[in-house]
Design a protein around this motif. Structure first.
Motif, PDB file in Angstrom:
ATOM      1  N   LEU A 105       8.640 -15.145 -26.566  1.00 20.76           N
ATOM      2  CA  LEU A 105       8.169 -16.281 -25.780  1.00 20.76           C
ATOM      3  C   LEU A 105       8.822 -17.552 -26.306  1.00 20.76           C
ATOM      4  CD1 LEU A 105       6.160 -16.883 -23.445  1.00 20.76           C
ATOM      5  CD2 LEU A 105       4.492 -17.481 -25.220  1.00 20.76           C
ATOM      6  N   ALA A 106       9.568 -18.212 -25.439  1.00 24.70           N
ATOM      7  CA  ALA A 106      10.334 -19.398 -25.841  1.00 24.70           C
ATOM      8  C   ALA A 106      10.513 -20.298 -24.617  1.00 24.70           C
ATOM      9  CB  ALA A 106      11.697 -18.970 -26.394  1.00 24.70           C
ATOM     10  N   PRO A 107      10.966 -21.536 -24.815  1.00 27.36           N
ATOM     11  CA  PRO A 107      11.200 -22.407 -23.673  1.00 27.36           C
ATOM     12  C   PRO A 107      12.149 -21.769 -22.659  1.00 27.36           C
ATOM     13  CG  PRO A 107      11.276 -23.681 -25.693  1.00 27.36           C
ATOM     14  CD  PRO A 107      11.212 -22.231 -26.094  1.00 27.36           C
ATOM     15  N   SER A 108      11.837 -21.931 -21.410  1.00 30.76           N
ATOM     16  CA  SER A 108      12.646 -21.366 -20.330  1.00 30.76           C
ATOM     17  C   SER A 108      14.101 -21.808 -20.467  1.00 30.76           C
ATOM     18  CB  SER A 108      12.077 -21.818 -18.985  1.00 30.76           C
ATOM     19  OG  SER A 108      12.831 -21.291 -17.935  1.00 30.76           O
ATOM     20  N   GLY A 109      15.014 -20.867 -20.352  1.00 32.72           N
ATOM     21  CA  GLY A 109      16.444 -21.169 -20.388  1.00 32.72           C
ATOM     22  C   GLY A 109      17.041 -21.366 -21.754  1.00 32.72           C
ATOM     23  N   VAL A 110      16.241 -21.257 -22.813  1.00 36.07           N
ATOM     24  CA  VAL A 110      16.718 -21.588 -24.155  1.00 36.07           C
ATOM     25  C   VAL A 110      17.826 -20.658 -24.651  1.00 36.07           C
ATOM     26  CG1 VAL A 110      15.064 -20.235 -25.517  1.00 36.07           C
ATOM     27  CG2 VAL A 110      15.928 -22.394 -26.418  1.00 36.07           C
ATOM     28  N   PHE A 111      17.905 -19.438 -24.120  1.00 35.90           N
ATOM     29  CA  PHE A 111      18.921 -18.506 -24.605  1.00 35.90           C
ATOM     30  C   PHE A 111      20.207 -18.539 -23.782  1.00 35.90           C
ATOM     31  CE2 PHE A 111      14.982 -16.460 -26.260  1.00 35.90           C
ATOM     32  CZ  PHE A 111      15.246 -16.674 -27.599  1.00 35.90           C
ATOM     33  N   ALA A 112      20.293 -19.437 -22.828  1.00 32.51           N
ATOM     34  CA  ALA A 112      21.531 -19.559 -22.046  1.00 32.51           C
ATOM     35  C   ALA A 112      22.693 -19.877 -22.983  1.00 32.51           C
ATOM     36  CB  ALA A 112      21.389 -20.651 -20.985  1.00 32.51           C
ATOM     37  N   GLY A 113      23.772 -19.131 -22.845  1.00 37.28           N
ATOM     38  CA  GLY A 113      24.956 -19.348 -23.661  1.00 37.28           C
ATOM     39  C   GLY A 113      24.861 -18.790 -25.070  1.00 37.28           C
ATOM     40  N   GLN A 114      23.744 -18.166 -25.409  1.00 40.76           N
ATOM     41  CA  GLN A 114      23.567 -17.591 -26.746  1.00 40.76           C
ATOM     42  C   GLN A 114      24.250 -16.225 -26.820  1.00 40.76           C
ATOM     43  OE1 GLN A 114      21.771 -18.785 -29.568  1.00 40.76           O
ATOM     44  NE2 GLN A 114      21.909 -20.697 -28.420  1.00 40.76           N
ATOM     45  N   PRO A 115      24.639 -15.817 -28.012  1.00 44.57           N
ATOM     46  CA  PRO A 115      25.205 -14.471 -28.172  1.00 44.57           C
ATOM     47  C   PRO A 115      24.093 -13.422 -28.080  1.00 44.57           C
ATOM     48  CG  PRO A 115      25.026 -15.559 -30.299  1.00 44.57           C
ATOM     49  CD  PRO A 115      24.657 -16.577 -29.257  1.00 44.57           C
ATOM     50  N   GLU A 116      24.475 -12.164 -28.162  1.00 41.62           N
ATOM     51  CA  GLU A 116      23.504 -11.065 -28.065  1.00 41.62           C
ATOM     52  C   GLU A 116      22.376 -11.200 -29.088  1.00 41.62           C
ATOM     53  OE1 GLU A 116      23.376  -6.182 -28.264  1.00 41.62           O
ATOM     54  OE2 GLU A 116      25.254  -7.219 -28.660  1.00 41.62           O
ATOM     55  N   TRP A 117      22.706 -11.629 -30.302  1.00 45.70           N
ATOM     56  CA  TRP A 117      21.713 -11.791 -31.357  1.00 45.70           C
ATOM     57  C   TRP A 117      21.525 -13.289 -31.590  1.00 45.70           C
ATOM     58  CZ3 TRP A 117      19.462  -7.325 -32.071  1.00 45.70           C
ATOM     59  CH2 TRP A 117      20.178  -6.171 -31.795  1.00 45.70           C
ATOM     60  N   ALA A 118      20.477 -13.837 -30.995  1.00 43.16           N
ATOM     61  CA  ALA A 118      20.274 -15.291 -30.955  1.00 43.16           C
ATOM     62  C   ALA A 118      19.472 -15.812 -32.145  1.00 43.16           C
ATOM     63  CB  ALA A 118      19.553 -15.654 -29.652  1.00 43.16           C
ATOM     64  N   ASP A 119      19.608 -17.107 -32.351  1.00 43.67           N
ATOM     65  CA  ASP A 119      18.826 -17.835 -33.341  1.00 43.67           C
ATOM     66  C   ASP A 119      17.361 -17.808 -32.888  1.00 43.67           C
ATOM     67  OD1 ASP A 119      17.598 -19.729 -34.972  1.00 43.67           O
ATOM     68  OD2 ASP A 119      18.789 -21.410 -34.248  1.00 43.67           O
ATOM     69  N   PRO A 120      16.423 -17.402 -33.757  1.00 49.63           N
ATOM     70  CA  PRO A 120      15.030 -17.285 -33.359  1.00 49.63           C
ATOM     71  C   PRO A 120      14.223 -18.579 -33.427  1.00 49.63           C
ATOM     72  CG  PRO A 120      15.261 -16.545 -35.600  1.00 49.63           C
ATOM     73  CD  PRO A 120      16.647 -16.888 -35.108  1.00 49.63           C
ATOM     74  N   SER A 121      14.820 -19.675 -33.865  1.00 52.90           N
ATOM     75  CA  SER A 121      14.042 -20.901 -34.101  1.00 52.90           C
ATOM     76  C   SER A 121      13.267 -21.424 -32.888  1.00 52.90           C
ATOM     77  CB  SER A 121      14.913 -21.999 -34.708  1.00 52.90           C
ATOM     78  OG  SER A 121      15.957 -22.344 -33.849  1.00 52.90           O
ATOM     79  N   PRO A 122      13.733 -21.264 -31.628  1.00 53.95           N
ATOM     80  CA  PRO A 122      12.913 -21.754 -30.517  1.00 53.95           C
ATOM     81  C   PRO A 122      11.760 -20.820 -30.119  1.00 53.95           C
ATOM     82  CG  PRO A 122      15.130 -21.185 -29.738  1.00 53.95           C
ATOM     83  CD  PRO A 122      15.075 -20.910 -31.202  1.00 53.95           C
ATOM     84  N   VAL A 123      11.699 -19.630 -30.697  1.00 53.04           N
ATOM     85  CA  VAL A 123      10.689 -18.647 -30.306  1.00 53.04           C
ATOM     86  C   VAL A 123       9.330 -19.035 -30.886  1.00 53.04           C
ATOM     87  CG1 VAL A 123      10.001 -16.219 -30.473  1.00 53.04           C
ATOM     88  CG2 VAL A 123      12.416 -16.821 -30.150  1.00 53.04           C
ATOM     89  N   VAL A 124       8.308 -19.109 -30.022  1.00 49.50           N
ATOM     90  CA  VAL A 124       6.957 -19.436 -30.479  1.00 49.50           C
ATOM     91  C   VAL A 124       6.111 -18.185 -30.704  1.00 49.50           C
ATOM     92  CG1 VAL A 124       6.910 -21.761 -29.523  1.00 49.50           C
ATOM     93  CG2 VAL A 124       6.105 -19.854 -28.141  1.00 49.50           C
ATOM     94  N   MET A 125       6.502 -17.073 -30.061  1.00 52.12           N
ATOM     95  CA  MET A 125       5.768 -15.830 -30.247  1.00 52.12           C
ATOM     96  C   MET A 125       6.675 -14.646 -29.932  1.00 52.12           C
ATOM     97  SD  MET A 125       2.201 -14.534 -28.434  1.00 52.12           S
ATOM     98  CE  MET A 125       2.867 -14.288 -26.780  1.00 52.12           C
TER      99      MET A 125
END
Length: 193
Positions: free
Chosen positions: A89-109
């Motif tokens: 669960l993270a802000p909508s669209g936050v993973f756009a442009g991210q690689p397959e293994w993304a930075d987890p810092s925006p994830v709230v749950m």
């Protein structure tokens, strides 16, 4: 004397193996947590219904967030692990442009729904809470179909969560800050076999 556990492979080797597995074996999902290679069970229909229920509930209560399914995340204190939670669960669209293994810092749950396999105890109840806490993800929600309970892990400190609350299916469960929402878990009773 303290034993030092060495990983059998590097993170780069794991990522290459995971890419190959995606192309070779349909439905195989690999993870790399605490230096150990793991295979996640392919979800069944009830698992999918639980994720659908959670997406609808979160969308209704927090429309600014989206429950991303199977988003690869870098986990553990040294970013040497890789996990694919059932939901992030993270802000909508936050993973756009991210690689397959993304930075987890925006994830709230992060969310895991237990599978009916022999590895659930180790993977979902022991290793993942440590990995997600060490990464600083505020909430780890475990929907445990074997125990017919929702387990809310919150307040990460080092490699553990200070607060762990278990609520039986059918009760209201509070997801603490930063979410601060309540979910009625009554529907979960329909997806337990």
């Amino acid at each position: 004397m303290t034993a030092v556990q060495e990983s059998l492979m590097t993170t780069e080797e794991f990522e290459e193996l995971a890419r190959a597995a995606d192309h070779i074996a349909e439905g195989v999902r690999l993870e790399f947590i605490n230096g150990k290679l793991g295979v996640k069970a392919v979800p069944d229909g009830d698992h999918g219904c639980i994720i659908e229920w959670l997406i609808r509930a979160c969308l209704l209560l927090r429309p600014d967030l989206w429950l991303f399914q199977e988003q690869g995340l870098k986990v553990d204190a040294y970013r040497a692990g890789r996990a694919r939670p059932d939901g992030a669960l993270a802000p909508s669209g936050v993973f756009a442009g991210q690689p397959e293994w993304a930075d987890p810092s925006p994830v709230v749950m992060v969310v895991e729904v237990t599978s009916h396999d022999q590895d659930t105890e180790r993977r979902d109840r022991q290793e993942k809470p440590k990995a997600y806490a060490s990464t600083g993800i505020p909430i780890y929600l475990l929907i445990d179909r074997e125990l017919c309970a929702v387990v809310v892990h919150s307040e990460p400190v080092d490699d553990r969560y200070k607060r762990v609350e278990t609520v039986s299916f059918g009760a209201m469960v509070n997801l603490p800050k930063p979410l601060d929402i309540k979910l009625d878990t009554e529907p979960l009773k329909d997806w337990v076999r």
